[in-house]
Design a protein around this motif. Structure first.
Motif, mmCIF file in Angstrom:
data_model
loop_
_atom_site.group_PDB
_atom_site.id
_atom_site.type_symbol
_atom_site.label_atom_id
_atom_site.label_comp_id
_atom_site.label_asym_id
_atom_site.label_seq_id
_atom_site.Cartn_x
_atom_site.Cartn_y
_atom_site.Cartn_z
ATOM 1 N N LYS A 1 0.813 -1.216 0.000
ATOM 2 C CA LYS A 1 0.000 0.000 0.000
ATOM 3 C C LYS A 1 0.845 1.265 0.000
ATOM 4 N N SER A 2 2.016 1.208 0.616
ATOM 5 C CA SER A 2 2.835 2.419 0.719
ATOM 6 C C SER A 2 3.846 2.541 -0.411
ATOM 7 N N SER A 3 4.476 1.434 -0.782
ATOM 8 C CA SER A 3 5.504 1.492 -1.826
ATOM 9 C C SER A 3 5.361 0.306 -2.772
ATOM 10 N N PRO A 4 4.664 0.472 -3.880
ATOM 11 C CA PRO A 4 4.475 -0.636 -4.817
ATOM 12 C C PRO A 4 5.793 -1.083 -5.428
ATOM 13 N N PRO A 5 5.971 -2.380 -5.624
ATOM 14 C CA PRO A 5 7.226 -2.894 -6.193
ATOM 15 C C PRO A 5 7.293 -2.670 -7.696
ATOM 16 N N ASP A 6 8.461 -2.895 -8.254
ATOM 17 C CA ASP A 6 8.658 -2.790 -9.698
ATOM 18 C C ASP A 6 7.995 -3.997 -10.366
ATOM 19 N N MET A 7 6.932 -3.736 -11.146
ATOM 20 C CA MET A 7 6.189 -4.824 -11.763
ATOM 21 C C MET A 7 7.055 -5.647 -12.708
ATOM 22 N N LYS A 8 7.992 -5.001 -13.381
ATOM 23 C CA LYS A 8 8.834 -5.724 -14.327
ATOM 24 C C LYS A 8 9.738 -6.719 -13.613
ATOM 25 N N VAL A 9 10.157 -6.388 -12.420
ATOM 26 C CA VAL A 9 10.961 -7.323 -11.635
ATOM 27 C C VAL A 9 10.113 -8.537 -11.247
ATOM 28 N N ILE A 10 8.884 -8.287 -10.836
ATOM 29 C CA ILE A 10 7.979 -9.391 -10.459
ATOM 30 C C ILE A 10 7.779 -10.337 -11.634
ATOM 31 N N ILE A 11 7.500 -9.788 -12.801
ATOM 32 C CA ILE A 11 7.278 -10.612 -13.991
ATOM 33 C C ILE A 11 8.540 -11.389 -14.338
ATOM 34 N N HIS A 12 9.667 -10.720 -14.270
ATOM 35 C CA HIS A 12 10.955 -11.372 -14.542
ATOM 36 C C HIS A 12 11.161 -12.559 -13.613
ATOM 37 N N VAL A 13 10.924 -12.361 -12.343
ATOM 38 C CA VAL A 13 11.136 -13.425 -11.363
ATOM 39 C C VAL A 13 10.209 -14.604 -11.650
ATOM 40 N N ILE A 14 8.939 -14.340 -11.924
ATOM 41 C CA ILE A 14 7.984 -15.413 -12.188
ATOM 42 C C ILE A 14 8.383 -16.213 -13.421
ATOM 43 N N LEU A 15 8.705 -15.521 -14.495
ATOM 44 C CA LEU A 15 9.026 -16.216 -15.741
ATOM 45 C C LEU A 15 10.306 -17.034 -15.632
ATOM 46 N N PHE A 16 11.332 -16.477 -15.001
ATOM 47 C CA PHE A 16 12.594 -17.191 -14.959
ATOM 48 C C PHE A 16 12.651 -18.237 -13.857
ATOM 49 N N THR A 17 11.730 -18.174 -12.908
ATOM 50 C CA THR A 17 11.630 -19.252 -11.921
ATOM 51 C C THR A 17 11.175 -20.541 -12.591
ATOM 52 N N MET A 18 10.461 -20.413 -13.718
ATOM 53 C CA MET A 18 10.009 -21.600 -14.448
ATOM 54 C C MET A 18 11.172 -22.496 -14.851
ATOM 55 N N LYS A 19 12.362 -21.922 -14.980
ATOM 56 C CA LYS A 19 13.496 -22.707 -15.444
ATOM 57 C C LYS A 19 13.898 -23.799 -14.455
ATOM 58 N N GLU A 20 13.615 -23.574 -13.187
ATOM 59 C CA GLU A 20 14.095 -24.494 -12.157
ATOM 60 C C GLU A 20 13.003 -25.328 -11.509
ATOM 61 N N ILE A 21 11.759 -24.976 -11.691
ATOM 62 C CA ILE A 21 10.694 -25.687 -10.985
ATOM 63 C C ILE A 21 9.713 -26.323 -11.959
ATOM 64 N N ASN A 22 9.141 -27.421 -11.541
ATOM 65 C CA ASN A 22 7.979 -27.970 -12.233
ATOM 66 C C ASN A 22 6.792 -27.120 -11.795
ATOM 67 N N VAL A 23 6.256 -26.328 -12.713
ATOM 68 C CA VAL A 23 5.265 -25.327 -12.314
ATOM 69 C C VAL A 23 3.963 -25.936 -11.809
#
Length: 289
Positions: free
Chosen positions: A179-201
Motif C-alpha cells: 500500500k505504501s511502496s508498490p514494487p517494480d512490476m517488471k521485476v515481479i514478472i521477470h522473477v515469475i518467468l525465470f523461476t520456471m526454469k528451475e521448478i515444475n510449475v
C-alpha cells in the motif's frame, strides 16, 4: 487435403470458445472475495502441489530448459502476454507428468513446446499467429503435425486447459501488501518467468508463486518471521501456507543471485506489465471441454 489456413481455423473453431466473464452487461461485478475464492478453488481442482514431486532426469532438465528458452523468445517475438508463456509451461509440465518422451526424440520435445505455446495463445491472446509461424530453428513442422500434437496434449490433459497462473493473483496481492511502496512490476514478472526454469510449475500453487515473487521484488532479505508478518497482513490469507511461500521465496533468491545477479530494481523493457491484469475477469478465447 486441408490447407494451413483452413486447418488452423477449423481446429480453432472446434476448440476456442468465448470465455464466460465475471462481469456481465448491466450487472454489478462479482465481489472480490468471491473472485479470489474461485481462483483458489481452481488451484486445488487442478492438482497443484502434488504430494510426490516429479523428478526430471538430466535429459528432461536440458530439454525443458531449451523449451522454456524458446517459449520466452517466441513470446517476445509474437508480443504475447507473460501469462501465455507461463500457461504453456503448465501444459508442458503437466503433459510430461503423464507421458514420457524418449531422449533420442528431441524433435518430439520441440514439437511439444510448439503445441503448448500455440494452445496457450489460443486461450489467452486475442490474435493468434498461423501455426506455420510457430517454428523452432532447425525444425520445420507442418501444420497438420502441430495439430496432431495439439490434440494429443488436449487429450492427455483431458481438455482441462483453463489453468490459473500467478498473474491472476498479482493485482490483489500487490494492493494488499504494497500500500505504501508498490514494487517494480517488471521485476515481479521477470522473477515469475525465470523461476520456471528451475521448478515444475505444476508443483507450486500459482498464488504461492505470486506472493513469493512480490516479496522478492520488495525485499531480498526477509526472514521467515518477517515474511510471515507480510503474508498475514493480507485479507483472506488463510489459504496460503507460510512454509510454501518461504520455500518458493528462498528458491527465487538463489536463482536470482546465482544466475541473473539482478539488483532490486532493474529495467526490463521487453517484459510487459499489461500481462498482470488478472484475467479471470476479462473476455478471452478459451478452450473448454
Amino acid at each position: 487435403m486441408v490447407s494451413e489456413t483452413e486447418g488452423d481455423a477449423s481446429l480453432s473453431g472446434l476448440l476456442c470458445l468465448e470465455n464466460e466473464t465475471l462481469f456481465k452487461e448491466n450487472e454489478e461485478p462479482v465481489d472480490e472475495e468471491d473472485c479470489l475464492q474461485m481462483l483458489f478453488d481452481r488451484e486445488t481442482s487442478f492438482g497443484f502441489k502434488k504430494t510426490e514431486p516429479s523428478v526430471f532426469c538430466n535429459y528432461l532438465k536440458y530439454a525443458r530448459l531449451e523449451a522454456i528458452t524458446w517459449i520466452l523468445k517466441a513470446r517476445a517475438a509474437f508480443g504475447f502476454r507473460s501469462q501465455t508463456a507461463y500457461l504453456s509451461m503448465l501444459y508442458f509440465d503437466r503433459f510430461l507428468s503423464r507421458n514420457s518422451i524418449d531422449s533420442e526424440k528431441t524433435w518430439a520435445m520441440q514439437l511439444l513446446s510448439v503445441a503448448c505455446l500455440s494452445l496457450a495463445a489460443k486461450m489467452e491472446e486475442m490474435e493468434v499467429p498461423a501455426l506455420s509461424e510457430f517454428q523452432i530453428e532447425g525444425c520445420n513442422f507442418d501444420t497438420k503435425t502441430i495439430q496432431r500434437m495439439e490434440l494429443l496434449v488436449l487429450n492427455t490433459l483431458e481438455w482441462r486447459m483453463s489453468l490459473v497462473t500467478p498473474f491472476a493473483f498479482l493485482h490483489f496481492f500487490i494492493t494488499e501488501m504494497c500500500k505504501s511502496s508498490p514494487p517494480d512490476m517488471k521485476v515481479i514478472i521477470h522473477v515469475i518467468l525465470f523461476t520456471m526454469k528451475e521448478i515444475n510449475v505444476m508443483e507450486h500453487r500459482p498464488s504461492v508463486v505470486a506472493v513469493a515473487a512480490i516479496l522478492r521484488a520488495l525485499n531480498q532479505r526477509l526472514t521467515r518471521k518477517a515474511l510471515e508478518c507480510r503474508v498475514n497482513s493480507v485479507s483472506f490469507c488463510g489459504f496460503l501456507e507460510i512454509e510454501d511461500v518461504f520455500t518458493c521465496y528462498n528458491l527465487m533468491q538463489k536463482l536470482e543471485l546465482r544466475e541473473f545477479n539482478m539488483p532490486e530494481t532493474v529495467n526490463l523493457p521487453d517484459l510487459d506489465d499489461s500481462s498482470t491484469s488478472g484475467a479471470v475477469c476479462t473476455k478471452r478465447r478459451r478452450l473448454t471441454k
